[in-house]
Enzyme design. Structure first.
Site, PDB file in Angstrom:
ATOM      1  N   ASP A 173      -6.454  17.443   4.164  1.00  6.94           N
ATOM      2  CA  ASP A 173      -5.762  16.637   5.174  1.00  6.94           C
ATOM      3  C   ASP A 173      -6.126  17.080   6.598  1.00  6.94           C
ATOM      4  O   ASP A 173      -6.941  17.995   6.795  1.00  6.94           O
ATOM      5  CB  ASP A 173      -4.247  16.750   4.908  1.00  6.94           C
ATOM      6  CG  ASP A 173      -3.511  15.451   5.165  1.00  6.94           C
ATOM      7  OD1 ASP A 173      -4.001  14.631   5.951  1.00  6.94           O
ATOM      8  OD2 ASP A 173      -2.413  15.269   4.580  1.00  6.94           O
ATOM      9  N   GLU A 204      -8.808  12.246   6.599  1.00  3.59           N
ATOM     10  CA  GLU A 204      -8.843  12.397   8.057  1.00  3.59           C
ATOM     11  C   GLU A 204      -8.373  11.122   8.734  1.00  3.59           C
ATOM     12  O   GLU A 204      -8.433  11.005   9.958  1.00  3.59           O
ATOM     13  CB  GLU A 204     -10.280  12.803   8.419  1.00  3.59           C
ATOM     14  CG  GLU A 204     -10.558  13.173   9.821  1.00  3.59           C
ATOM     15  CD  GLU A 204     -11.190  12.031  10.581  1.00  3.59           C
ATOM     16  OE1 GLU A 204     -11.673  12.267  11.688  1.00  3.59           O
ATOM     17  OE2 GLU A 204     -11.198  10.880  10.081  1.00  3.59           O
ATOM     18  N   TRP A 205      -7.928  10.168   7.908  1.00  5.02           N
ATOM     19  CA  TRP A 205      -7.277   8.922   8.351  1.00  5.02           C
ATOM     20  C   TRP A 205      -8.186   8.020   9.183  1.00  5.02           C
ATOM     21  O   TRP A 205      -7.701   7.128   9.901  1.00  5.02           O
ATOM     22  CB  TRP A 205      -5.995   9.213   9.147  1.00  5.02           C
ATOM     23  CG  TRP A 205      -5.172  10.344   8.644  1.00  5.02           C
ATOM     24  CD1 TRP A 205      -4.802  10.551   7.339  1.00  5.02           C
ATOM     25  CD2 TRP A 205      -4.623  11.435   9.382  1.00  5.02           C
ATOM     26  NE1 TRP A 205      -4.056  11.690   7.236  1.00  5.02           N
ATOM     27  CE2 TRP A 205      -3.922  12.247   8.479  1.00  5.02           C
ATOM     28  CE3 TRP A 205      -4.645  11.789  10.740  1.00  5.02           C
ATOM     29  CZ2 TRP A 205      -3.261  13.411   8.871  1.00  5.02           C
ATOM     30  CZ3 TRP A 205      -3.983  12.943  11.129  1.00  5.02           C
ATOM     31  CH2 TRP A 205      -3.304  13.743  10.207  1.00  5.02           C
ATOM     32  N   GLY A 206      -9.497   8.270   9.167  1.00  9.19           N
ATOM     33  CA  GLY A 206     -10.409   7.414   9.932  1.00  9.19           C
ATOM     34  C   GLY A 206     -10.476   7.742  11.411  1.00  9.19           C
ATOM     35  O   GLY A 206     -11.105   7.005  12.173  1.00  9.19           O
ATOM     36  N   ASP A 247      -1.677   6.206   6.391  1.00  9.06           N
ATOM     37  CA  ASP A 247      -1.058   6.127   5.064  1.00  9.06           C
ATOM     38  C   ASP A 247      -0.626   4.705   4.688  1.00  9.06           C
ATOM     39  O   ASP A 247      -0.072   3.969   5.505  1.00  9.06           O
ATOM     40  CB  ASP A 247       0.193   7.019   5.018  1.00  9.06           C
ATOM     41  CG  ASP A 247      -0.170   8.498   5.103  1.00  9.06           C
ATOM     42  OD1 ASP A 247      -1.356   8.819   5.275  1.00  9.06           O
ATOM     43  OD2 ASP A 247       0.764   9.318   4.998  1.00  9.06           O
TER      44      ASP A 247
HETATM   45  C1  GLA Z   1      -0.656  12.893   5.202  1.00 10.33           C
HETATM   46  C2  GLA Z   1      -1.608  12.204   4.227  1.00 10.33           C
HETATM   47  C3  GLA Z   1      -0.810  11.710   3.031  1.00 10.33           C
HETATM   48  C4  GLA Z   1      -0.094  12.883   2.368  1.00 10.33           C
HETATM   49  C5  GLA Z   1       0.777  13.613   3.365  1.00 10.33           C
HETATM   50  C6  GLA Z   1       1.335  14.911   2.808  1.00 10.33           C
HETATM   51  O1  GLA Z   1       0.227  11.971   5.760  1.00 10.33           O
HETATM   52  O2  GLA Z   1      -2.296  11.159   4.843  1.00 10.33           O
HETATM   53  O3  GLA Z   1      -1.659  11.049   2.121  1.00 10.33           O
HETATM   54  O4  GLA Z   1      -1.054  13.753   1.826  1.00 10.33           O
HETATM   55  O5  GLA Z   1       0.068  13.935   4.559  1.00 10.33           O
HETATM   56  O6  GLA Z   1       2.120  15.602   3.720  1.00 10.33           O
END
Ligand code: GLA
Length: 375
Positions: A125, A159-161, A182
């Site tokens: 993450d 890394e969410w992009g 997410d």
């Molecule tokens: C981030 C990630 C999620 C999850 C949470 C856990 O938000 O994007 O997919 O793993 O952390 O805390």
């Protein structure tokens, strides 16, 4: 080869969040066997955040003893004893997103620890990265540390992009990378994360390196989960169809110990899964998106190794019974050619068509077809 086709499995986060524990994981493993998920190709059992103790022990990451009384290695052994693979979670920053100890500055030691526990998959993450530190560089460091262990471990970049990981993820040793924030269990989230944000990323994906639009929310409407909202069965079908067309990793996020009939029918449809797992490894692309006012319809196509083409016709609007069509010349075929069309959700042959195929689709629903050119 690691992740030659998109990884399939289950992740604890969507449903269990910080309540993940050994009992849930073992129950999930048992359901994988008993419900036929393993036979359908689902393989990785991944514990997400909140498996960790609040502090390192002798410098090493340690597990929460209340949740995992026998430890992580014993759990991995259980998963392996059932012919499945085991995944774990850490974070490139100093802490995980839930505030637990994470791997910044401990990459080599943590990779070694995971390898010693026989981990097969690491979700990594992006929270609590110290200011000024290069994000992609941290993924490179963990990718390198994992390779040094010599153990084949799927490296799942979360890394969410933020820094366009599709451009550098494979170079760091990543096998998949999140392209967005997410997902939540709602139609709005599926529209935004799936239909809005994935178009155009297809050239960055291929065997061993997959764009990841986040985990599945199919089946999260069961009792006792942390979902917000929920979706209809048709909406979950749209979600699963798109993820299969996108060659996205298929990580189940619901409580598989309590699946209902509709959830089973979606997650276990072998013809639809075959689109996702096709050996060509080609991510599907958006052929068209049309709006009539607020009435949106999308057509996505994914070429398959046998020369056929899978096509999703999605009614994203609010009116039932909309006619949507796909023309042969939009998917690389001559309009004069005749093709056999199969309905993949229904496992049904629809007949032979020339030039195009069209069908009526209700709101927030999909027709997923396979178009097979006739010789
Ligand atoms: C981030 C990630 C999620 C999850 C949470 C856990 O938000 O994007 O997919 O793993 O952390 O805390």
């Amino acid at each position: 080869m690691i992740a030659g086709t998109p990884p399939m499995g289950w992740n604890s986060w969507n449903t269990f969040g910080s309540d993940v524990n050994a009992e849930v994981v073992k129950g999930t493993v048992d359901a994988f066997i008993n419900e036929g998920l393993k036979n359908a190709g689902y393989e990785y059992i991944v514990i997400d955040d909140c498996w960790e103790a609040d502090h390192r022990v002798d410098g090493r990451l340690a597990w929460d003893k209340n949740k995992f009384p026998e430890g992580i290695k014993a759990l991995a052994d259980y998963v392996h004893s059932k012919g499945l693979k085991f995944g774990i979670y850490s974070c490139a920053g100093t802490h995980t997103c839930a505030g637990k100890p994470a791997s910044f500055g401990y990459e080599e030691l943590d990779a070694l620890t995971f390898a010693e526990w026989d981990v097969d998959f690491l979700k990594y993450d992006f929270c609590y990265v110290p200011p000024g530190v290069d994000g992609p560089g941290l993924y490179q460091r963990m990718g390198q540390a994992l390779r040094v262990t010599g153990r084949p471990i799927v490296f799942s970049i979360c890394e969410w992009g933020v820094n366009d990981p599709w451009k550098w993820g494979a170079r760091t040793g990543g096998h998949m990378w999140r392209t967005t924030g997410d997902i939540t269990d709602s139609w709005e989230s599926i529209l935004k994360i799936g239909f809005e944000k994935q178009a155009g990323l297809e050239s960055y994906s291929g065997s061993g390196q997959w764009n990841d639009p986040d985990m599945l929310v199919v089946g999260m409407y069961d009792e006792g989960n942390v979902a917000c909202g929920g979706c209809t069965d048709a909406e979950y079908r749209c979600h699963f169809s798109l993820w299969c067309l996108l060659a996205a990793p298929l990580m189940i996020g619901c409580d598989v110990r309590k699946m209902n009939k509709a959830t089973r029918e979606i997650l276990l449809n072998s013809d639809v899964i075959a689109v996702n797992q096709d050996k060509l490894g080609c991510q599907g692309y958006q052929i068209g998106s049309v709006f009539h006012g607020r009435e949106r319809a999308d057509v996505w196509a994914k070429p398959l190794a046998d020369g056929s083409i899978s096509v999703g016709l999605f009614n994203l609007g609010e009116r039932d019974g909309r006619r949507l069509s796909v023309a042969w010349d939009s998917i690389g075929l001559n309009n004069r050619c005749s093709c056999l069309v199969q309905d993949l959700w229904a496992h049904e042959d629809l007949g032979s068509f020339t030039g195009h195929f069209s069908t009526l689709i209700n709101k927030h629903d999909v027709a997923l077809v396979k178009i097979i050119p006739e010789k």
